[in-house]
Enzyme design. Sequence first.
Site, short mmCIF file in Angstrom:
data_model
loop_
_atom_site.label_atom_id
_atom_site.label_comp_id
_atom_site.label_asym_id
_atom_site.label_seq_id
_atom_site.Cartn_x
_atom_site.Cartn_y
_atom_site.Cartn_z
N SER A 105 6.91 -8.21 3.76
CA SER A 105 5.42 -6.75 3.73
C SER A 105 4.10 -7.86 3.87
O SER A 105 3.15 -7.77 4.66
CB SER A 105 5.43 -6.12 2.57
OG SER A 105 6.87 -5.36 2.35
N ARG A 133 -2.79 -7.03 -2.36
CA ARG A 133 -1.16 -6.39 -3.26
C ARG A 133 -2.55 -4.68 -3.17
O ARG A 133 -1.50 -3.53 -2.71
CB ARG A 133 -1.40 -6.59 -4.69
CG ARG A 133 -0.29 -5.69 -5.45
CD ARG A 133 0.05 -6.61 -6.42
NE ARG A 133 0.58 -8.22 -5.95
CZ ARG A 133 2.14 -8.43 -6.51
NH1 ARG A 133 2.85 -7.00 -6.17
NH2 ARG A 133 2.54 -9.05 -5.74
N HIS A 149 -0.93 -3.01 -0.08
CA HIS A 149 0.14 -3.41 -0.07
C HIS A 149 1.18 -1.97 -0.64
O HIS A 149 2.15 -1.10 -0.09
CB HIS A 149 1.28 -4.60 -0.25
CG HIS A 149 2.65 -4.55 -1.00
ND1 HIS A 149 3.07 -4.64 -2.31
CD2 HIS A 149 3.64 -4.77 -0.33
CE1 HIS A 149 4.67 -3.89 -1.80
NE2 HIS A 149 4.75 -4.59 -0.79
#
Length: 213
Positions: free
Chosen positions: A15, A37, A40
């Site tokens: 990812s 992050r 994500h």
Amino acid sequence: MNLEYVLPSEIEKRSFEIIESELEAPIPDNIKPIVIRAIHTTADFDYAKNLYFSENAVDTALEVLGNGAVIVTDTNMAKAGINKAALARHGCDCMCFMADEDIAETAKREGTTRAAASVDKAAKLGKPVIYAVGNAPTALVRLCEHIEKGDFVPELIIGAPVGFVNVVQSKEMLISSGVPCIVAKGRKGGSNVAAAICNALLYMLDNKKGFKK
């Protein structure tokens, strides 16, 4: 449709590779783990542009976490999303006062929100605090009031409340306060984003100290 086969243990890594490949512009290395992050967690590439970092905010956060700071969140959802093993590795703790009986009583008595009352309770901890806000702009406003008085100044504030009423204004107040901060500018944010930023910082500290998450 051909599905991409990825081992469960490799999904996060894959990812992150996809995110990096789709970024419109490079992200500075010192903030890249946090930005990626956040993307994500939300699948929202706007965070590549709207995350604000005050000068030395990341270095300050890593130093404070490395010395066993307390992370205070404004929702139990954010608290639940912060990696407990990573906290323990660095001697840190995470607290949320929102469901405490005394907070409900104080908020009712003083005609304020539980989020604001929680800030007042955190001010009495007497420990280095990182305050992570993912829901309530009133928490940011109360933090700024304490900062102005000088009676409670967290080591770092993560300002990521989401919504429409006083959200943008409270974030701008925080940025103007001069306190080290990481802010999701605009209306976007959320408890998941606040937790993601905390986790990114903890994992960066893991890497710095040679720990494996």
